[in-house]
Each structure stands twice: as structure tokens, then as C-alpha cells.
Design an enzyme around this catalytic site. Structure first.
Site, short mmCIF file in Angstrom:
data_model
loop_
_atom_site.label_atom_id
_atom_site.label_comp_id
_atom_site.label_asym_id
_atom_site.label_seq_id
_atom_site.Cartn_x
_atom_site.Cartn_y
_atom_site.Cartn_z
N GLU A 186 0.70 -0.99 0.05
CA GLU A 186 -0.04 0.22 -0.11
C GLU A 186 0.95 1.22 0.03
O GLU A 186 0.47 2.09 -0.60
CB GLU A 186 -0.90 0.02 1.19
CG GLU A 186 -1.83 -1.15 1.25
CD GLU A 186 -3.32 -1.05 0.28
OE1 GLU A 186 -3.12 -0.27 -0.46
OE2 GLU A 186 -3.90 -1.93 0.47
N LYS A 228 -3.33 10.00 1.81
CA LYS A 228 -4.42 9.73 1.84
C LYS A 228 -5.57 10.69 2.34
O LYS A 228 -6.60 10.82 2.12
CB LYS A 228 -4.63 8.46 2.84
CG LYS A 228 -5.91 7.73 3.01
CD LYS A 228 -6.38 6.25 2.91
CE LYS A 228 -7.60 6.08 2.93
NZ LYS A 228 -7.81 4.49 3.00
N GLU A 238 -16.00 8.83 -2.39
CA GLU A 238 -15.51 8.20 -3.59
C GLU A 238 -16.37 8.43 -4.81
O GLU A 238 -16.80 7.58 -5.46
CB GLU A 238 -15.18 6.77 -3.27
CG GLU A 238 -14.42 6.13 -4.43
CD GLU A 238 -13.99 4.60 -4.08
OE1 GLU A 238 -13.47 4.43 -2.92
OE2 GLU A 238 -14.18 3.90 -5.01
N ARG A 242 -10.92 9.69 -5.17
CA ARG A 242 -10.63 8.59 -3.95
C ARG A 242 -10.47 7.31 -4.71
O ARG A 242 -9.75 6.48 -4.26
CB ARG A 242 -11.75 8.49 -3.06
CG ARG A 242 -11.54 7.64 -1.99
CD ARG A 242 -12.31 7.70 -0.75
NE ARG A 242 -11.72 6.51 0.41
CZ ARG A 242 -12.17 6.57 1.67
NH1 ARG A 242 -12.89 7.73 2.04
NH2 ARG A 242 -11.68 6.00 2.42
N ASN A 246 -7.81 2.67 -5.40
CA ASN A 246 -7.83 1.28 -5.53
C ASN A 246 -7.13 0.84 -6.52
O ASN A 246 -7.37 -0.23 -7.23
CB ASN A 246 -9.41 1.33 -5.99
CG ASN A 246 -10.36 1.58 -4.81
OD1 ASN A 246 -9.96 1.19 -3.54
ND2 ASN A 246 -11.54 2.22 -5.28
N HIS A 249 -6.66 -2.68 -7.07
CA HIS A 249 -7.36 -3.20 -6.24
C HIS A 249 -8.62 -4.22 -7.06
O HIS A 249 -9.20 -5.24 -6.22
CB HIS A 249 -8.23 -2.32 -5.08
CG HIS A 249 -7.29 -2.00 -4.08
ND1 HIS A 249 -6.14 -1.41 -4.28
CD2 HIS A 249 -7.54 -1.97 -2.72
CE1 HIS A 249 -5.72 -1.28 -3.01
NE2 HIS A 249 -6.43 -1.58 -1.91
N HIS A 253 -8.87 -7.67 -5.65
CA HIS A 253 -9.90 -8.18 -4.98
C HIS A 253 -10.33 -9.52 -5.76
O HIS A 253 -10.84 -10.58 -5.01
CB HIS A 253 -11.01 -7.37 -4.93
CG HIS A 253 -10.98 -6.20 -3.83
ND1 HIS A 253 -11.72 -5.07 -3.79
CD2 HIS A 253 -10.27 -6.22 -2.95
CE1 HIS A 253 -11.32 -4.44 -2.86
NE2 HIS A 253 -10.56 -4.92 -2.26
N HIS A 266 -4.39 -9.37 1.84
CA HIS A 266 -4.86 -8.23 0.98
C HIS A 266 -3.74 -7.60 0.31
O HIS A 266 -3.98 -7.10 -1.14
CB HIS A 266 -5.55 -7.21 1.92
CG HIS A 266 -6.14 -5.99 0.97
ND1 HIS A 266 -7.23 -5.98 0.32
CD2 HIS A 266 -5.84 -4.71 1.17
CE1 HIS A 266 -7.22 -4.68 -0.24
NE2 HIS A 266 -6.31 -3.88 0.21
P1 NAD Z 1 -5.12 -8.06 9.47
O1 NAD Z 1 -6.17 -7.05 10.32
O2 NAD Z 1 -5.63 -9.52 9.43
O3 NAD Z 1 -3.78 -8.14 10.38
C1 NAD Z 1 -2.88 -9.03 10.07
C2 NAD Z 1 -2.27 -9.96 10.73
O4 NAD Z 1 -1.42 -9.58 11.68
C3 NAD Z 1 -3.36 -10.64 11.77
O5 NAD Z 1 -3.19 -11.99 11.89
C4 NAD Z 1 -3.38 -9.75 12.99
O6 NAD Z 1 -3.76 -10.34 14.21
C5 NAD Z 1 -1.73 -9.81 13.02
N1 NAD Z 1 -1.37 -8.48 13.55
C6 NAD Z 1 -1.97 -7.12 13.61
N2 NAD Z 1 -1.17 -6.40 14.46
C7 NAD Z 1 -0.03 -6.98 14.86
C8 NAD Z 1 0.90 -6.66 15.47
N3 NAD Z 1 1.27 -5.34 15.89
N4 NAD Z 1 2.10 -7.72 15.93
C9 NAD Z 1 1.75 -8.92 15.52
N5 NAD Z 1 0.54 -9.34 14.81
C10 NAD Z 1 -0.18 -8.28 14.38
O7 NAD Z 1 -4.80 -7.56 7.95
P2 NAD Z 1 -4.45 -5.96 7.51
O8 NAD Z 1 -3.35 -6.25 6.40
O9 NAD Z 1 -4.00 -5.21 8.69
O10 NAD Z 1 -5.59 -5.37 7.12
C11 NAD Z 1 -6.42 -5.99 5.93
C12 NAD Z 1 -7.63 -5.78 5.84
O11 NAD Z 1 -7.78 -4.23 5.77
C13 NAD Z 1 -8.69 -6.42 4.84
O12 NAD Z 1 -9.86 -6.85 5.43
C14 NAD Z 1 -8.87 -4.96 3.69
O13 NAD Z 1 -9.99 -5.08 3.02
C15 NAD Z 1 -8.97 -4.09 4.80
N6 NAD Z 1 -8.56 -2.65 4.09
C16 NAD Z 1 -9.38 -1.59 4.41
C17 NAD Z 1 -9.10 -0.42 3.99
C18 NAD Z 1 -10.03 0.45 4.49
O14 NAD Z 1 -10.06 1.66 3.89
N7 NAD Z 1 -11.03 0.35 5.07
C19 NAD Z 1 -8.15 -0.34 3.15
C20 NAD Z 1 -7.45 -1.31 2.94
C21 NAD Z 1 -7.55 -2.65 3.50
N1 GLY Z 2 -8.52 1.97 0.47
C1 GLY Z 2 -9.19 2.64 -0.30
C2 GLY Z 2 -10.03 4.01 0.30
O1 GLY Z 2 -9.65 4.00 1.44
O2 GLY Z 2 -10.40 4.53 -0.45
#
Ligand code: NAD
Ligand code: GLY
Length: 364
Positions: A186, A228, A238, A242, A246, A249, A253, A266
Site C-alpha cells: 500500500e 490519503k 469516492e 478517491r 484502488n 485493487h 479483490h 490483501h
Molecule cells: P489483518 O487485520 O488481518 O492483520 C494481519 C495479521 O497481523 C493478523 O493476523 C493480525 O492479528 C496480526 N497483527 C496485527 N497487528 C499485529 C502486531 N502489531 N503484531 C503482530 N501481529 C499483528 O490485516 P491488515 O493487512 O491489517 O488489513 C487487511 C484488511 O484491511 C482487509 O480486510 C482489507 O480489506 C482491509 N482494508 C481496508 C481499507 C479501508 O480503507 N477500510 C483499506 C485497505 C485494506
Molecule cells: N483503501 C481505499 C480507500 O480508502 O478508499
């Protein structure tokens, strides 16, 4: 413990909020406390993060009616059923409209907790404490919340902004290497979509980022959040720019959905998706070949996949891409690159060129 190193602001009128970035911020109790408005707090986290950081957060909430909820860990649990567990606890403990939900974890916890906060009694306070690099540079900022559906990623959700985002860069020291790389995808995305100099800086500093050198890490998080925040301030819902966030993505996805949530991270899926977006941009005559090479090289150095899964067919991609949220009037819209650091959203995509990109990234 150190002082707050940086504060950024997401400018959204009365819904504006700060993003705090620094080492040791979880130990600065007043930082969190000043954003809690009532007496009730529910900290939502998961079974991996709770033993690492929950007690530090609970210490900051001393004197309040503060509880925690420890959910199972994993993208596979990012569902309405899991969000219902948050509602169960809020109702069982009689949380009222002045309660604050704190998301302590990565994007999965942040997206679900935000969605619960948006829906519980039609909206309660919400604070993001992101603990993965991916959530620190992307998911905790900007107010996208929600859950997955078996037919599509992040298809159920709401725009709902937090009161603040508290990024303690020290929390990354416990993050597995694979998750760190997923977050770097990202970070790389921001350079590609809007800041070629940031991309070049990443090429020069990727080794330091991989070993969590504080100075480089703080800058990468700062610049990503700044980009961001600016984009979200300009287009919260969006309707326009915005969508640039993506980049990679739509392909990504499709990979995540096809492979089963959680099998490809992801950020990994986004990395392979960005290569596919770069490939298509080149086929359209926009991005030059050497830029495509630089993108692939940097993603490889960040220990990320640069090809889609071998068993994914063109039909698989088209099926999953057909439910993408960017589709308007039945037309697929993709984020592509005119140049490195200059992305655009387009639906003007010649079908044979898209087919070539999909075929170039599959084996059968
Ligand atoms: P995640 O939340 O699954 O965390 C990844 C792993 O790391 C998990 O096993 C978690 O328990 C572990 N973990 C977290 N912090 C830790 C730490 N400090 N030390 C050790 N382990 C730790 O994954 P992610 O990559 O953080 O997030 C992915 C999700 O975010 C997806 O569902 C994606 O769709 C979403 N997302 C949302 C947006 C948005 O704008 N809302 C943007 C991008 C991604
Ligand atoms: N990760 C895409 C958004 O926040 O718009």
C-alpha cells in the site's frame, strides 16, 4: 516513551480528526483519553493482538467503564456474524449512545469495529489504533468500514470517520515479515498513484523499511497518511479522485475472492494487481516498459508477489471483477497509470488488451 512525532489532520469539516504518528504513543495515556467522550468504552481486538497490546490500552482507560472483546483472528472472520458479537457485548453491557468503540488491530479489526460503531444505535464514537503497517497507512484513515460477503470483498459497509487515529510505530516490531510486506504494497501504491518522487525514495530506502529503521518507517507512514488524508478530504464518498486509492485493487479483490479470504493477504493481492494494472497501462501505450520494470523490481524487493495465482483463469478474473464497486452502468472501471506517479480512473479499456493482461498472468 517519546513525544508525539507528527500530527496530521483529515479535514472533513465538523468530522475532521487528527492522525497521531510516533514511537511509544500507546504509553501516552492522555492522547487516547482526550478523544473519549463518555464513560463507556469497548476495545475490540483479536486473539493475536490482545496479549501484545491490550493491557497497555486498558491501562489508559482506568476509571472508565472499559471492557474488551477479543475476536478470532483472520480475514475469514470479517463477517456480519462477527460484527454481531460486538453488538451482543455492547447490548449485554448496556452501552449507550455516548460509548466509544476502540479498534485495536489491523484492517480486519478496524473495518469491523468501525462498521459496528457506525451502526450501533445509529452511530457512536470510534477510535482507530492500527497495529499493522497496512492499517496504519491505509485502512484506519478515511472512514471506510465494513465486512466481506461470500460473493464479494468489502461489499457490506458504511463510510464512518473515527475521532482520531493513533499510530504507534513501535507496534510494528511484533508484526510478521509477511504482514510488513503486505503493508509495503500500500505504501508503494501511493507513489504509483500520485508521487513519483516518493516512489523513487522507496526504491532508495526499501532495505531500511524492511528492517523497520525508525526514520524511514515514520516518513513512509507520514507521507502515505498525508496523501490519503488529502484525497479523502477532497472526495470522502469516492465520487471522484478517491477511486485512485484502488490502484491494483480490482484485480487484487478478484484474487482474494477466488483464493478464499485470507489465503492471499490483501496487500499481496494488491501487489499482483498493481503489476496487472501496470501491464495494461503499458499495453494501452501509457506507461513505458522501464517503469513497469521498476514497479516489478520494487515489489519483488519488498518481498511481494508480482504474478497472479497460477490457477486463476481469465474467466475467474472476469467473474469476480464483475462485482467490483467501481462498476457504473455495467462498465468496468479500472485505475491505471499514464505515467509512474500519475494514475487515472478509466472505463475506456479495449477488451482485447484487458484479455491480454489477464492471459499474461495466468498459466492455463
Ligand atoms: P489483518 O487485520 O488481518 O492483520 C494481519 C495479521 O497481523 C493478523 O493476523 C493480525 O492479528 C496480526 N497483527 C496485527 N497487528 C499485529 C502486531 N502489531 N503484531 C503482530 N501481529 C499483528 O490485516 P491488515 O493487512 O491489517 O488489513 C487487511 C484488511 O484491511 C482487509 O480486510 C482489507 O480489506 C482491509 N482494508 C481496508 C481499507 C479501508 O480503507 N477500510 C483499506 C485497505 C485494506
Ligand atoms: N483503501 C481505499 C480507500 O480508502 O478508499
Amino acid at each position: 516513551m517519546t513525544d508525539v512525532t507528527t500530527t496530521l489532520h483529515v479535514d472533513l469539516g465538523e468530522r475532521s480528526y487528527p492522525i497521531y504518528i510516533g514511537a511509544g504513543l500507546l504509553a501516552q495515556q492522555s492522547l487516547l483519553r482526550q478523544h473519549i467522550q463518555g464513560q463507556q468504552v469497548l476495545v475490540v481486538t483479536n486473539a493475536t493482538i490482545a496479549p501484545l497490546y491490550l493491557s497497555q490500552v486498558m491501562d489508559s482507560l482506568h476509571g472508565l467503564q472499559a471492557e474488551s472483546l477479543v475476536l478470532p483472528d483472520g480475514e475469514a472472520y470479517k463477517t456480519l456474524d462477527t460484527v454481531n458479537l460486538i453488538f451482543d457485548q455492547l447490548l449485554a453491557s448496556r452501552h449507550n449512545r455516548t460509548t466509544t468503540l476502540i479498534a485495536l488491530g489491523g484492517g480486519v479489526i478496524g473495518d469491523m469495529t468501525g462498521f459496528a460503531a457506525a451502526s450501533y444505535q445509529r452511530g457512536v464514537n470510534f477510535i482507530q489504533i492500527p497495529t499493522t503497517l497496512l492499517s496504519q497507512v491505509d485502512s484506519s484513515v478515511g472512514g471506510k468500514t465494513g465486512v466481506n460477503h461470500s460473493l464479494g470483498k468489502n461489499m457490506i459497509g458504511a463510510f464512518y470517520q473515527p475521532q482520531c487515529v493513533l499510530i504507534d510505530t513501535d507496534s510494528l516490531t511484533t508484526l510478521p515479515q509477511r504482514e510488513l510486506s503486505a503493508g509495503l504494497a500500500e505504501v508503494i501504491k501511493y507513489g504509483l498513484l500520485g508521487d513519483a518522487d516518493f516512489f523513487t525514495w522507496q526504491e532508495q530506502n526499501i532495505d531500511q523499511l524492511l528492517v523497520l529503521q525508525q526514520e524511514q518507517l515514520a516518513y513512509a507512514i507520514y507521507r502515505s497518511c498525508q496523501m490519503k488524508a488529502d484525497i479523502v478530504a477532497a472526495d470522502e464518498r469516492e465520487k471522484g479522485c478517491r477511486a485512485l486509492l484502488n490502484l491494483g485493487h480490482t484485480f487484487g479483490h478478484a484474487i482474494e475472492t477466488q483464493q478464499g479470504y485470507g489465503n492471499w493477504l490483501h496487500g499481496e493481492a494488491v501487489a499482483a494487481g498493481m503489476v496487472m494494472a501496470a501491464d495494461l497501462s503499458w499495453r494501452l501505450g501509457w506507461l513505458d516498459k522501464s517503469s513497469v520494470g521498476r514497479i516489478v523490481d520494487l515489489l519483488r524487493q519488498a518481498k511481494l508477489p508480482v504474478e497472479a495465482p497460477e490457477d486463476m483463469t481469465e474467466d475467474d478474473f472476469m467473474t469476480h471483477m464483475a462485482v467490483d464497486k467501481k462498476i457504473t452502468d455495467g462498465r468496468l472501471r479500472l485505475v491505471l497509470m499514464q505515467h509512474l506517479g500519475d494514475a487515472l480512473v478509466t472505463s475506456d479499456i479495449a477488451a482485447p488488451l484487458l484479455q491480454q493482461t489477464l492471459q499474461a498472468h495466468r498459466v492455463n
